[in-house]
Design a protein around this motif. Structure first.
Motif, PDB file in Angstrom:
ATOM      1  N   ARG A  62       7.579  28.192 -53.253  1.00 23.53           N
ATOM      2  CA  ARG A  62       6.831  26.980 -53.893  1.00 23.53           C
ATOM      3  C   ARG A  62       6.171  27.921 -54.661  1.00 23.53           C
ATOM      4  O   ARG A  62       4.980  28.430 -54.385  1.00 23.53           O
ATOM      5  N   MET A  63       5.961  26.832 -55.862  1.00 20.99           N
ATOM      6  CA  MET A  63       5.383  26.975 -56.759  1.00 20.99           C
ATOM      7  C   MET A  63       4.597  25.981 -57.184  1.00 20.99           C
ATOM      8  O   MET A  63       4.813  24.718 -57.355  1.00 20.99           O
ATOM      9  N   GLU A  64       2.996  25.713 -57.422  1.00 27.18           N
ATOM     10  CA  GLU A  64       2.323  24.032 -57.084  1.00 27.18           C
ATOM     11  C   GLU A  64       2.096  23.880 -58.294  1.00 27.18           C
ATOM     12  O   GLU A  64       0.279  24.804 -58.312  1.00 27.18           O
ATOM     13  N   HIS A  65       1.692  22.749 -59.376  1.00 29.54           N
ATOM     14  CA  HIS A  65       1.306  22.588 -60.663  1.00 29.54           C
ATOM     15  C   HIS A  65       1.034  24.049 -61.318  1.00 29.54           C
ATOM     16  O   HIS A  65      -0.189  24.185 -61.518  1.00 29.54           O
TER      17      HIS A  65
ATOM     18  N   MET B  82       9.578  31.893 -64.265  1.00 33.52           N
ATOM     19  CA  MET B  82       9.932  33.108 -63.265  1.00 33.52           C
ATOM     20  C   MET B  82       9.413  34.433 -63.924  1.00 33.52           C
ATOM     21  O   MET B  82       9.139  34.901 -62.968  1.00 33.52           O
ATOM     22  N   ASN B  83       8.547  34.659 -64.884  1.00 34.54           N
ATOM     23  CA  ASN B  83       7.512  36.005 -65.076  1.00 34.54           C
ATOM     24  C   ASN B  83       6.320  35.355 -63.999  1.00 34.54           C
ATOM     25  O   ASN B  83       5.919  36.446 -63.853  1.00 34.54           O
ATOM     26  N   MET B  84       5.950  34.642 -64.134  1.00 26.81           N
ATOM     27  CA  MET B  84       4.897  34.178 -63.852  1.00 26.81           C
ATOM     28  C   MET B  84       5.054  34.411 -61.624  1.00 26.81           C
ATOM     29  O   MET B  84       4.123  35.412 -61.286  1.00 26.81           O
ATOM     30  N   LEU B  85       6.183  34.052 -61.441  1.00 22.60           N
ATOM     31  CA  LEU B  85       6.416  34.455 -60.049  1.00 22.60           C
ATOM     32  C   LEU B  85       6.451  35.980 -59.655  1.00 22.60           C
ATOM     33  O   LEU B  85       6.777  36.694 -58.839  1.00 22.60           O
ATOM     34  N   ILE B  86       7.427  36.508 -61.103  1.00 20.87           N
ATOM     35  CA  ILE B  86       7.228  38.173 -60.534  1.00 20.87           C
ATOM     36  C   ILE B  86       6.297  39.066 -60.895  1.00 20.87           C
ATOM     37  O   ILE B  86       6.402  40.513 -61.074  1.00 20.87           O
ATOM     38  N   GLY B  87       5.907  37.676 -61.931  1.00 18.67           N
ATOM     39  CA  GLY B  87       3.611  39.714 -61.912  1.00 18.67           C
ATOM     40  C   GLY B  87       4.048  39.817 -63.131  1.00 18.67           C
ATOM     41  O   GLY B  87       2.902  40.253 -63.678  1.00 18.67           O
TER      42      GLY B  87
END
Lengths: 510, 386
Positions: A13-16, A54-59
């Motif tokens: 879950r990615m929020e705001h 997506m790049n934020m999701l994988i760091g």
């Protein structure tokens, strides 16, 4: 499709989420949920913020604001190692594989808790287990450089699964695949979903999204335009509306097909490869006439680019003949060919099409600076550059802060428009366009295609290399299919059979 | 608080002018620390440095005279750098300029000495230019010097264009070849009959006209300024300059536009070497008047620094050539006035460079300081901008 429990808590879950880059807001208040066992498609034009999210999701990036939850727990992801530890892995558009290592070696590359001398036997067995389980057919001992693109992609998936990824992110995975390979990929992914894994699928191709996904989330200019169940979507037009924000035309007005004289003629062109390797072009013969678009279909890397470079003089042929307007131009210098009136939209626009560190004005002038229009003898007429550039910027609707802005700061679509403006303006009868709409969003793609068709209507001979069959069917008059440096067959677009073209792309002539 | 660099969308033109000044101040402060550590008064040191370089007419003309070869080497190297061809061989091309002009000008001398019977070693090569009348000594000497420099730069250029031989190594190594050759000439083959090293002086007919006051400044200044003007014009106003710019910034794209890379590399390097050779020829005809020890004075290497600091712009190179000349001449007076080792001059020279190159990044990037307290405000802003 699998049964997915949308009542259960989501795995991601990615929020705001907000993320800004200088001058752009890449993501603004984006929320995203991924449930166990589903494929969520992330659809949007280029620059819509899909990859950033997506790049934020994988760091790879850190969000400016917002929170990410994985399996219900707030996750602080500072590097790809962190995301891997949480079971999130991404397959990038450009594969991250080492060509001269084997599949097994690539799979374990970068794993931290590895023995000093890895036990390759055990590792290979584990790889084979995974391969069999999901149908990822690859030999752990083959070298990466010997594999096809489709196989390399399987290695990337293997790599993630080996490391225990539960959540797979695929960035435009089908861009490099044949329709058949794409279907195979779909099967593999669904086998994984049945296991309880989940996947996020980044794409800007709508039909593909409809085929692959359970739900679609649409991003436009960094803002989420909502989430839809794929089964509720009636047609691509509806998706395109959401994606672009206005209705999109899929048909182009064009004059009836009426080819005249032969402008470009290739006779048995051979380009040999490196010592011992197979020929890059293996006896290609073709003709392009005035007022026609010849499309070249094929999986990337089967000789399309060398073919275009032989015609533009950038690549020397080993044998065979090239005729332009009936004159022999075999292995002539690029300048001689440019002077004959050949325009070229190269495959790699950043590396070959523009000089990023020079201004829009200079880039627009790069073909005509040597003509009387922009220079007098050896001297440049700098004053005329300005009006010349302004004119083209207006005509081709290039969005640039000023004409003095360095081209590298423009978006991909506007960079392509700059190239297109320059090449079409200087075109005198032959246009070689290689992947002209690759990576462009729907809006920019449409204007690129319109320009190409208008050149054809004006009587140009156009060679269009594309990896998208849809594009070829939409705008070319004839389609030649290439495989391993050969033309397998040529079909008329009218009444062409997609399945047959797909088969020819794999080298099979029916 | 967090610092980060953000790319500017447009290069800051203002900073191009301000940064060198700031960085020179920084380097002076750094230099002061070192001077203090050596228990020397930094203010006095800088005072004598500047005074030694510019304090009176003789010193001033001397400094400007030193700036000429520096400027020419900077401009010459700059053309090669424009193509991303790393010509580290300016030093050798400069030495060829010296050898070339002395070769031409000494031919008459050797003939004279042979005729007088005081010299018997003159080979036909040494006598090759004996036919040149006095009035043509200077132009032919300079042309031959330029030609030698050009050829010496042309060799690595051709090797690079056709066989992709790495130019940093080939140009650097060729320096030592020609420096050793020069040594052989002034110690053995071309040595004046008297003395233990150095050629005889060139005939006075071949001297560049001096401005007087110690004779360190001569009409070579006008040639240097003319070269600067011509090169500026070529680089920014002509088709060829446009092509060089394209090649340097993206050679693949330039090739796609029909520009011949191989040909242009060779031509540009011939020009580059010719200008470095001109520097050597002018310095010989104007100041040293012979080939002797110290011919490898480091002008070529300092030229690289100048070209780099000036952003390859010939006109801005004038400023940096003067700056480097001030440091060179000023360092001598430090020795006399402050009792400092002249190596301190080299130290200060080196310190000028580091901040200048380090601050250059701010032309393309800006420093952003993020405060975490502002987060809430940011969030609102983020929403508004939707």
């Amino acid at each position: 499709m699998n049964d997915i429990n949308y009542k259960a808590p989501p795995v991601v879950r990615m929020e705001h989420i907000c993320k800004r880059f200088p001058g752009v807001i890449a993501n603004s208040d984006v929320c995203l949920e991924l449930f166990k066992g589903e494929v969520l498609a992330l659809l949007g034009e280029n620059g819509a913020g899909k990859s950033t999210l997506m790049n934020m999701l994988i760091g790879l990036y850190k969000q400016d604001q917002g929170t990410i939850f994985i399996h219900g727990k707030e996750a602080v992801i500072n590097s790809p190692q962190d995301s891997m530890a949480l079971g999130v892995g991404m397959i990038h558009q450009e594969f991250m594989l080492v060509g001269n290592l084997t599949v097994a070696e690539n799979v374990i590359l970068g794993i931290k808790d590895l023995d000093f001398v890895p036990k390759m036997g055990i590792i290979k067995r584990k790889i084979q287990d995974i391969s069999e389980k999901y149908g990822l057919a690859v030999n752990p001992d083959s070298l990466i450089e010997d594999l096809t693109v489709g196989e390399q992609q399987r290695v990337e998936i293997l790599k993630l699964v080996y490391r225990g990824a539960e959540i797979l992110i695929l960035d435009e995975p089908t861009a490099v695949l044949t329709p058949g390979e794409a279907r195979k990929l779909n099967e593999i992914i669904h086998k994984m979903l049945a296991e309880g894994k989940s996947a996020i699928f980044i794409s800007h191709k709508m039909d593909e999204v409809l085929e692959f996904s359970d739900r679609v989330q649409i991003l436009r200019r960094g803002v989420s335009q909502g989430v839809k169940f794929t089964k509720d979507i009636k047609n691509t037009g509806e998706l395109a509306m959401l994606m672009v924000g206005r209705p999109v035309l899929f048909e182009f007005e064009r004059k009836p097909y009426d080819p005249k004289d032969v402008k470009v003629k290739l006779e048995n062109i051979v380009v040999s490869g490196a010592l011992g390797a197979r020929n890059i072009l293996n006896g290609v013969s073709l003709e392009i006439r005035e007022g026609e678009i010849l499309g070249i279909a094929g999986v990337a890397g089967n000789g399309q680019q060398p073919l275009s470079e032989v015609i533009t003089g950038l690549c020397c042929s080993t044998s065979g003949k090239l005729f332009l307007d009936g004159k022999d131009f075999t292995n002539k210098q690029p300048l001689a060919i440019i002077k004959e009136g050949v325009s070229h939209i190269p495959a790699d626009r950043g590396k070959m099409g523009i000089v990023g560190d020079m201004s829009v004005e200079d880039n627009l002038s790069m073909k005509k600076y040597r003509t009387a229009q922009l220079s007098k003898g050896p001297l440049l007429k700098r004053g005329l550059f300005r009006s010349f550039a302004n004119n083209l910027i207006k005509l081709f609707e290039i969005k640039t802060p000023t004409k003095d802005t360095e081209v590298k700061f423009l978006s991909g679509g506007n960079i392509q428009k700059t190239i297109l403006a320059r090449e079409i303006d200087s075109c005198k009868g032959i246009l070689i366009a290689v992947y002209p709409s690759r990576g462009l969003d729907v809006g920019a793609t449409q204007s690129v295609r319109e320009s190409i068709i208008s050149q054809r209507d004006k009587g140009c001979a156009v060679l269009l290399v594309s990896e998208e069959l849809d594009e070829l069917l939409m705008i070319s008059d004839r389609i030649a299919v290439m495989h391993e440096g050969k033309i397998i067959g040529t079909v008329n677009t009218k009444g062409a059979d997609i399945e047959e073209i797909g088969l020819m792309m794999t080298g099979i002539r029916r | 608080m967090e610092f980060s660099l953000e790319k500017r969308e447009v290069r800051s033109k203002k900073l191009v002018f301000i940064l060198p000044i700031i960085s020179i101040v920084i380097s002076m402060l750094l230099g002061a620390i070192i001077l203090l550590a050596c228990k020397v008064n930094p203010i006095m040191t800088y005072f004598y440095l500047v005074k030694g370089a510019l304090g009176n007419k003789i010193n001033l003309l001397n400094t400007i005279g030193k700036a000429i070869p520096l400027l020419l080497c900077g401009v010459g190297v700059g053309i090669a750098f424009k193509l991303k061809f790393w010509n580290i061989g300016a030093e050798g091309q400069y030495v060829w300029g010296v050898i070339g002009i002395t070769w031409v000008m000494l031919s008459g001398k050797w003939a004279e000495l042979t005729a007088a019977g005081t010299y018997s070693n003159a080979s036909w090569v040494m006598l090759f230019w004996a036919w040149v009348p006095d009035s043509l000594l200077l132009p032919i000497g300079i042309l031959v010097g330029m030609l030698m420099g050009a050829l010496w730069a042309g060799i690595p250029a051709w090797l690079k264009a056709h066989w992709k031989v790495d130019e940093t190594l080939s140009t650097l190594m060729l320096n030592y070849v020609v420096i050793k050759l020069a040594e052989y000439l002034y110690i053995s083959k071309w040595k004046a009959p008297l003395g233990n090293m150095g050629t005889p002086d060139i005939p006075e007919a071949g001297f560049l006209t001096s401005f007087g006051y110690g004779g360190k400044l001569n009409t070579g200044l006008f040639m240097a300024l003319a070269v600067v003007g011509i090169m500026y014009f070529i680089l920014y106003k002509t088709r060829w300059g446009f092509e060089l710019n394209m090649i340097g910034k993206n050679s693949k794209a330039a090739r796609c536009q029909g520009v011949s890379i191989k040909r242009n590399i060779v031509i540009a390097l011939l020009v580059s070497g010719a200008i470095c050779g001109l520097a050597g020829a002018i310095d010989t005809a104007g100041i040293t008047h012979k080939l002797t020890k110290g011919v490898d004075s480091g002008y070529g290497f300092t030229g690289i620094v100048i070209a780099w600091m000036a952003g390859l712009n010939p006109i801005i190179s004038i400023f940096y050539a003067l700056l480097m000349a001030i440091l060179r001449t000023g360092a001598f007076s430090l020795q006399i006035k402050m009792g400092l080792n002249s190596a301190m001059g080299d130290v200060l020279q080196g310190l000028i460079l580091i901040p200048l190159l380090a601050t250059n990044i701010f032309v393309d990037y800006r420093l952003v300081i993020k405060h975490y307290k502002k987060k809430i405000i940011d969030k609102v802003a983020c929403k508004e901008e939707e």
